[in-house]
Design an enzyme around this catalytic site. Sequence first.
Site, PDB file in Angstrom:
ATOM      1  N   PRO A 150       0.808  -1.227   0.000  1.00 21.36           N
ATOM      2  CA  PRO A 150       0.000   0.000   0.000  1.00 21.36           C
ATOM      3  C   PRO A 150       0.841   1.277   0.000  1.00 21.36           C
ATOM      4  CG  PRO A 150       0.191  -0.793   2.237  1.00 21.36           C
ATOM      5  CD  PRO A 150       1.054  -1.694   1.381  1.00 21.36           C
ATOM      6  N   GLU A 178       1.065   2.992  -7.952  1.00 20.87           N
ATOM      7  CA  GLU A 178       1.815   3.840  -8.888  1.00 20.87           C
ATOM      8  C   GLU A 178       2.121   5.209  -8.291  1.00 20.87           C
ATOM      9  OE1 GLU A 178      -1.287   3.017  -9.008  1.00 20.87           O
ATOM     10  OE2 GLU A 178      -2.595   4.637  -9.688  1.00 20.87           O
ATOM     11  N   GLY A 227      -3.033  -4.296   2.666  1.00 19.75           N
ATOM     12  CA  GLY A 227      -3.968  -3.318   2.108  1.00 19.75           C
ATOM     13  C   GLY A 227      -5.337  -3.492   2.726  1.00 19.75           C
ATOM     14  N   SER A 228      -6.346  -3.040   2.009  1.00 19.12           N
ATOM     15  CA  SER A 228      -7.704  -3.041   2.562  1.00 19.12           C
ATOM     16  C   SER A 228      -8.310  -4.451   2.559  1.00 19.12           C
ATOM     17  CB  SER A 228      -8.579  -2.109   1.730  1.00 19.12           C
ATOM     18  OG  SER A 228      -8.697  -2.615   0.425  1.00 19.12           O
ATOM     19  N   ALA A 230     -11.243  -5.252   1.599  1.00 21.21           N
ATOM     20  CA  ALA A 230     -12.014  -5.495   0.371  1.00 21.21           C
ATOM     21  C   ALA A 230     -11.093  -6.037  -0.723  1.00 21.21           C
ATOM     22  CB  ALA A 230     -12.678  -4.198  -0.081  1.00 21.21           C
ATOM     23  N   GLY A 232      -8.168  -7.413  -0.245  1.00 21.40           N
ATOM     24  CA  GLY A 232      -7.652  -8.699   0.238  1.00 21.40           C
ATOM     25  C   GLY A 232      -8.610  -9.833  -0.098  1.00 21.40           C
ATOM     26  N   GLU A 247      -2.204  -9.068   5.161  1.00 19.83           N
ATOM     27  CA  GLU A 247      -2.297  -8.165   6.324  1.00 19.83           C
ATOM     28  C   GLU A 247      -3.252  -7.043   5.964  1.00 19.83           C
ATOM     29  OE1 GLU A 247      -1.928  -5.035   8.393  1.00 19.83           O
ATOM     30  OE2 GLU A 247       0.241  -5.025   8.050  1.00 19.83           O
ATOM     31  N   CYS A 281      -2.495   1.128   9.749  1.00 19.44           N
ATOM     32  CA  CYS A 281      -3.427   0.046  10.083  1.00 19.44           C
ATOM     33  C   CYS A 281      -3.598  -0.104  11.590  1.00 19.44           C
ATOM     34  CB  CYS A 281      -2.996  -1.266   9.447  1.00 19.44           C
ATOM     35  SG  CYS A 281      -1.349  -1.744   9.919  1.00 19.44           S
ATOM     36  N   GLU A 380     -12.690   1.392   9.315  1.00 19.16           N
ATOM     37  CA  GLU A 380     -11.379   2.026   9.443  1.00 19.16           C
ATOM     38  C   GLU A 380     -11.459   3.380   8.733  1.00 19.16           C
ATOM     39  OE1 GLU A 380      -8.210   0.151   7.154  1.00 19.16           O
ATOM     40  OE2 GLU A 380      -6.904   0.318   8.903  1.00 19.16           O
ATOM     41  N   PHE A 382      -8.916   5.841   8.612  1.00 16.68           N
ATOM     42  CA  PHE A 382      -7.643   6.133   7.946  1.00 16.68           C
ATOM     43  C   PHE A 382      -7.420   7.637   7.773  1.00 16.68           C
ATOM     44  CE2 PHE A 382      -4.389   3.815   5.243  1.00 16.68           C
ATOM     45  CZ  PHE A 382      -4.145   2.848   6.196  1.00 16.68           C
TER      46      PHE A 382
HETATM   47  P1  ADP Z   1      -6.336   1.319  -0.461  1.00 16.58           P
HETATM   48  O1  ADP Z   1      -7.834   1.277  -0.527  1.00 16.58           O
HETATM   49  O2  ADP Z   1      -5.829   1.752   0.854  1.00 16.58           O
HETATM   50  O3  ADP Z   1      -5.667   1.989  -1.603  1.00 16.58           O
HETATM   51  P2  ADP Z   1      -5.996  -1.294  -1.545  1.00 16.58           P
HETATM   52  O4  ADP Z   1      -6.232  -2.533  -0.772  1.00 16.58           O
HETATM   53  O5  ADP Z   1      -6.935  -0.972  -2.652  1.00 16.58           O
HETATM   54  O6  ADP Z   1      -5.873  -0.164  -0.478  1.00 16.58           O
HETATM   55  O7  ADP Z   1      -4.525  -1.281  -2.157  1.00 16.58           O
HETATM   56  C1  ADP Z   1      -3.454  -2.042  -1.643  1.00 16.58           C
HETATM   57  C2  ADP Z   1      -2.670  -2.593  -2.816  1.00 16.58           C
HETATM   58  O8  ADP Z   1      -3.497  -3.509  -3.542  1.00 16.58           O
HETATM   59  C3  ADP Z   1      -2.231  -1.542  -3.826  1.00 16.58           C
HETATM   60  O9  ADP Z   1      -0.937  -1.883  -4.298  1.00 16.58           O
HETATM   61  C4  ADP Z   1      -3.264  -1.681  -4.928  1.00 16.58           C
HETATM   62  O10 ADP Z   1      -2.810  -1.212  -6.186  1.00 16.58           O
HETATM   63  C5  ADP Z   1      -3.468  -3.180  -4.934  1.00 16.58           C
HETATM   64  N1  ADP Z   1      -4.712  -3.632  -5.564  1.00 16.58           N
HETATM   65  C6  ADP Z   1      -5.885  -2.968  -5.679  1.00 16.58           C
HETATM   66  N2  ADP Z   1      -6.806  -3.728  -6.307  1.00 16.58           N
HETATM   67  C7  ADP Z   1      -6.207  -4.910  -6.609  1.00 16.58           C
HETATM   68  C8  ADP Z   1      -6.609  -6.123  -7.255  1.00 16.58           C
HETATM   69  N3  ADP Z   1      -7.852  -6.267  -7.726  1.00 16.58           N
HETATM   70  N4  ADP Z   1      -5.718  -7.120  -7.374  1.00 16.58           N
HETATM   71  C9  ADP Z   1      -4.466  -6.993  -6.869  1.00 16.58           C
HETATM   72  N5  ADP Z   1      -4.023  -5.895  -6.273  1.00 16.58           N
HETATM   73  C10 ADP Z   1      -4.858  -4.846  -6.124  1.00 16.58           C
END
Ligand code: ADP
Length: 479
Positions: A150, A178, A227-228, A230, A232, A247, A281, A380, A382
């Site tokens: 993240p 990115e 990451g989030s 959702a 995950g 995580e 987190c 959360e 954030f």
């Molecule tokens: P946030 O909502 O805090 O940005 P995310 O869980 O969306 O957290 O992002 C955490 C990571 O997961 C980032 O590197 C994001 O680009 C990546 N990510 C988002 N969507 C997907 C997906 N469908 N498959 C794999 N990685 C993803």
Amino acid sequence: MAKDLDLFIAGEWTQGTGEGHYEVHSPVTGEHIYNVPKASQADIDRAVAAARQATEEMRHWTAFERAEMCLRIYDLWQERVEEVARIMTLEQGKPFHAEAVDDVAESGDYFQIAAEDVKRLSGEVIPTTERTRRMFTVHRPVGVWAAITPWNFPVMIPMEYVGPGLATGNALIVKPPEFTCWALLEMARVFEEAGVPPGAISIIPGAGEIGEKLVTHPGVDAIGFTGSSATGARIVSQMGLKRSIMEMSGNGPTIVTADADVQKAAEAAVYGAYYNAGQVCVATERLIVLDEVHDEFVEAAMKAAEEVRLGDPFDETTNMGPLNNEATAQKMDRHMADAVERGAEVLMGGRRASGFPTDLYYEFTILDRVPEESMVSREESFGPVLPILTARDDEDAVGVANRTRLGLQAAVFTNDLTKAFYYADRIRSGTVIVNDSTDTWETFQPFGGAAGTDTGWGRQRIHEFTDLQTIVFSLRDEL
Ligand code: ADP
């Protein structure tokens, strides 16, 4: 002038073969700071093939050779801390002096720890039922990892995977968002200088689409994800039989009991809510205060909040910078509107600050009498918000704390040892901290949590990067 960043694939700096690029703007200044290429499927395939080759080579190295490589990384790392921290502040927004420098320095510690741990990672000799049989276990690298990370800790979280991963002979393809990839790419020069085999680490920044290509890639053996919840959940549904470390979100409750040092609790709670502008987190996401000490706590928290200095994160006196991105700011807006509608009192803040170069600077916020069903309590947030909820007694407080699926790190303030254990025994949380902020961690600390979060640091962590192989010998009968 925006910088054109390269991808780091198979030991080379490259623009890749994809079409188009991502344009990244600083949350601090609003300026267009860099462009980063969108990797193609061929770029990803190349990273995966090089990673396979690198892990096949490193699995034959001794633990001592891999440990030496990690220590070289650790030494070289320290020379780059300030330069990389400056980039991180510009792209992420966290205060340079108050946070970014320590954050980058601490990220290098994962290599030192992994170097120490891997030298003591031994298998077992297993008793057998047959006299002529000998059986023992060894740790083998899992293989090729995709580490999907993240934006809140753009260097540290990737290193939680890369440190123990490399030490055990794995190869890793890191996919940062990115919009927070520059500091990480800059630090990757250390891997080259330290003699990490080409392909053992590739860095391919990008949005979810790039993550998805890695998650579903047949050449990837394992996924590391921070990451989030959702995202995950989506990854778990797509990855098939790959190994994983996941995580995800926390909703850090902090309980202030009737016998607590209320002053200390208030200072720790405010810190836990504003550190990294609440984008952690283990941030303090919910304050559960026993009725008897409510008024005293509110007064102390208002006073403690005078310490928060929102401003230019490069300024030495600033201890809170902007939020990193618009989606996070909008979530804060939604949580504020919902809390107010449900009857919470805004004691301070509650909105974006004016007079800054971007719209991402959020005022430090304290909400009182927050109904438990409000979004700011259930989800959360954030962001830099301290929502105060109340509880009648200790049992009620435990009930409020546990009514969440997110159980990463909780805190309890009490001066009664028995009560501390009462809470530790009942709160469903990976870590329970007594008398300090939820925003407290050590690099060696086992870390992870109830409800869908699963990871460990230090000694626990290194095991997750290995497969246990059992070797069985059948000896001749005459023994
Ligand atoms: P946030 O909502 O805090 O940005 P995310 O869980 O969306 O957290 O992002 C955490 C990571 O997961 C980032 O590197 C994001 O680009 C990546 N990510 C988002 N969507 C997907 C997906 N469908 N498959 C794999 N990685 C993803």
